[in-house]
Motif scaffolding. Sequence first.
Motif, PDB file in Angstrom:
ATOM      1  N   ILE A   5     -16.989  12.414  21.742  1.00 33.82           N
ATOM      2  CA  ILE A   5     -16.885  13.382  20.644  1.00 33.82           C
ATOM      3  C   ILE A   5     -16.356  12.706  19.385  1.00 33.82           C
ATOM      4  CG2 ILE A   5     -15.632  15.447  19.853  1.00 33.82           C
ATOM      5  CD1 ILE A   5     -15.830  16.466  22.769  1.00 33.82           C
ATOM      6  N   GLU A   6     -15.310  11.903  19.526  1.00 33.16           N
ATOM      7  CA  GLU A   6     -14.745  11.216  18.360  1.00 33.16           C
ATOM      8  C   GLU A   6     -15.712  10.176  17.798  1.00 33.16           C
ATOM      9  OE1 GLU A   6     -12.012  11.633  16.332  1.00 33.16           O
ATOM     10  OE2 GLU A   6     -12.055  13.534  17.414  1.00 33.16           O
ATOM     11  N   PHE A   7     -16.445   9.521  18.682  1.00 32.35           N
ATOM     12  CA  PHE A   7     -17.460   8.558  18.246  1.00 32.35           C
ATOM     13  C   PHE A   7     -18.479   9.236  17.329  1.00 32.35           C
ATOM     14  CE2 PHE A   7     -21.810   6.977  19.085  1.00 32.35           C
ATOM     15  CZ  PHE A   7     -21.708   5.715  18.510  1.00 32.35           C
ATOM     16  N   LEU A  12     -20.450   9.931  11.880  1.00 40.12           N
ATOM     17  CA  LEU A  12     -21.134  10.749  10.877  1.00 40.12           C
ATOM     18  C   LEU A  12     -20.279  10.914   9.621  1.00 40.12           C
ATOM     19  CD1 LEU A  12     -22.758  13.460  13.193  1.00 40.12           C
ATOM     20  CD2 LEU A  12     -23.886  11.515  12.085  1.00 40.12           C
ATOM     21  N   GLY A  13     -18.970  11.083   9.801  1.00 38.81           N
ATOM     22  CA  GLY A  13     -18.080  11.178   8.642  1.00 38.81           C
ATOM     23  C   GLY A  13     -18.109   9.915   7.805  1.00 38.81           C
ATOM     24  N   LEU A  14     -18.136   8.769   8.475  1.00 40.80           N
ATOM     25  CA  LEU A  14     -18.192   7.482   7.771  1.00 40.80           C
ATOM     26  C   LEU A  14     -19.488   7.348   6.979  1.00 40.80           C
ATOM     27  CD1 LEU A  14     -16.606   4.729   7.513  1.00 40.80           C
ATOM     28  CD2 LEU A  14     -18.120   3.887   9.322  1.00 40.80           C
ATOM     29  N   LEU A  16     -21.462   9.771   5.860  1.00 37.41           N
ATOM     30  CA  LEU A  16     -21.559  10.725   4.755  1.00 37.41           C
ATOM     31  C   LEU A  16     -20.932  10.160   3.480  1.00 37.41           C
ATOM     32  CD1 LEU A  16     -20.830  14.190   6.428  1.00 37.41           C
ATOM     33  CD2 LEU A  16     -22.979  13.441   5.372  1.00 37.41           C
ATOM     34  N   PHE A  17     -19.862   9.396   3.642  1.00 36.73           N
ATOM     35  CA  PHE A  17     -19.250   8.754   2.466  1.00 36.73           C
ATOM     36  C   PHE A  17     -19.982   7.463   2.110  1.00 36.73           C
ATOM     37  CE2 PHE A  17     -16.089   5.599   0.888  1.00 36.73           C
ATOM     38  CZ  PHE A  17     -15.957   6.122  -0.393  1.00 36.73           C
ATOM     39  N   PHE A  18     -20.051   6.532   3.050  1.00 35.55           N
ATOM     40  CA  PHE A  18     -20.472   5.175   2.716  1.00 35.55           C
ATOM     41  C   PHE A  18     -21.985   5.008   2.535  1.00 35.55           C
ATOM     42  CE2 PHE A  18     -16.333   3.124   3.913  1.00 35.55           C
ATOM     43  CZ  PHE A  18     -16.214   2.325   2.776  1.00 35.55           C
ATOM     44  N   ALA A  19     -22.817   5.767   3.238  1.00 33.63           N
ATOM     45  CA  ALA A  19     -24.267   5.602   3.050  1.00 33.63           C
ATOM     46  C   ALA A  19     -24.655   5.982   1.625  1.00 33.63           C
ATOM     47  CB  ALA A  19     -25.047   6.426   4.066  1.00 33.63           C
ATOM     48  N   GLU A  69     -12.183  18.394   6.833  1.00 36.66           N
ATOM     49  CA  GLU A  69     -11.389  17.680   5.822  1.00 36.66           C
ATOM     50  C   GLU A  69     -12.256  16.715   5.014  1.00 36.66           C
ATOM     51  OE1 GLU A  69     -10.610  17.836   9.043  1.00 36.66           O
ATOM     52  OE2 GLU A  69      -8.779  19.073   9.073  1.00 36.66           O
ATOM     53  N   ILE A  70     -13.230  16.104   5.666  1.00 38.62           N
ATOM     54  CA  ILE A  70     -14.115  15.169   4.971  1.00 38.62           C
ATOM     55  C   ILE A  70     -15.005  15.916   3.985  1.00 38.62           C
ATOM     56  CG2 ILE A  70     -16.085  13.607   5.312  1.00 38.62           C
ATOM     57  CD1 ILE A  70     -14.708  12.653   7.890  1.00 38.62           C
ATOM     58  N   LEU A  71     -15.576  17.025   4.431  1.00 38.00           N
ATOM     59  CA  LEU A  71     -16.462  17.793   3.555  1.00 38.00           C
ATOM     60  C   LEU A  71     -15.708  18.416   2.387  1.00 38.00           C
ATOM     61  CD1 LEU A  71     -18.706  19.636   6.189  1.00 38.00           C
ATOM     62  CD2 LEU A  71     -19.253  17.575   4.881  1.00 38.00           C
ATOM     63  N   ASN A  72     -14.437  18.749   2.608  1.00 41.46           N
ATOM     64  CA  ASN A  72     -13.642  19.408   1.560  1.00 41.46           C
ATOM     65  C   ASN A  72     -12.925  18.434   0.632  1.00 41.46           C
ATOM     66  OD1 ASN A  72     -14.373  21.879   2.682  1.00 41.46           O
ATOM     67  ND2 ASN A  72     -12.562  21.984   3.999  1.00 41.46           N
ATOM     68  N   SER A  73     -13.004  17.147   0.937  1.00 36.69           N
ATOM     69  CA  SER A  73     -12.215  16.162   0.187  1.00 36.69           C
ATOM     70  C   SER A  73     -12.809  15.788  -1.163  1.00 36.69           C
ATOM     71  CB  SER A  73     -12.079  14.880   1.022  1.00 36.69           C
ATOM     72  OG  SER A  73     -13.351  14.263   1.177  1.00 36.69           O
TER      73      SER A  73
END
Length: 307
Positions: A5-7, A12-14, A16-19, A69-73
């Motif tokens: 789950i964490e993987f 995906l969070g990584l 969404l920012f870096f790609a 938190e990632i989407l709201n940041s």
Amino acid sequence: MLSSIEFIKQSLGLHLFFARIMKEHSFFLEVGFAPKDSSFIQQADAFRREFDGILGETVSLSNGVVNPEILNSGEVITPFTLKAETATVYFTGVRIPTQLTQAEAGLAGGGIITANPVLERCVSVLNQRAINATAALIQFKKDILSNAINCKMFTFNYPLLILHITREAELYLLQLRRLQRREEVDLAKEAYGLEFFWNRQMAEHAKFIRGLLDPTESNLINQANDFGNEFDQLTAEAKAAMDATIPPAKVTEESLKATEDFRNFKAQGTQGLLECKIKSIIIPLLGDHVLREANHYLRLLKIFEGR
């Protein structure tokens, strides 16, 4: 060992920012070449399209999965992103797929509770695609930098900017490879190194902004210069914290305050660019790009603050 789950969530969070950061780096390189370097323009455009694809695939897998938190940041998109892309398309003629930004605006955060083997396989394949593309982009950036500093090529991008964006790609690649190995990463324990990294990046952002403003924008130039000096000092303090010569909590507190102030300066600047109130050679998408990086760093600093 990272759970399934964490993987999925962290990968995906990584992306969404870096790609998005990588596709914009490719764009900035693309529009910075002289016409004679058409092969480099084409290569940069191919990288941009590849990261468009990686981001598009990430978005298709992310709804209801990534941490809210990632989407709201404000690190994925900001209120200015779509307008900045639209203006940048108008100025350059390069077709940026703004539908990706619109799709990201519709993402909902969530938390998957049970492992999904199909989703996990999809994410693993996506990670490998991003690893391959990022490694190739790093080499491309290094080739450009070598050509530029050895007077074999002219580019409108500063040599330091090319080095700067290479560092960010290297960080993305490092984090991707660790995720693929299912390494559990404790961000709080890595705070010192990341604060050193991002304080240096913020200092350089300030210097790039200072150098791209019209000479008549003396007030903004002075503010950017002050931020550059402040983050140079914070970079030195983060290095001292790594060497255990000053308390790390003090650095985090100071970095958080400085980054909030700088984020606000960037937001005002991006709005000013979009409203045609600032004279510069800063393309609107670059303003939004560095704003998202400040938002990303702020989210990390708030994690570090609670360590």
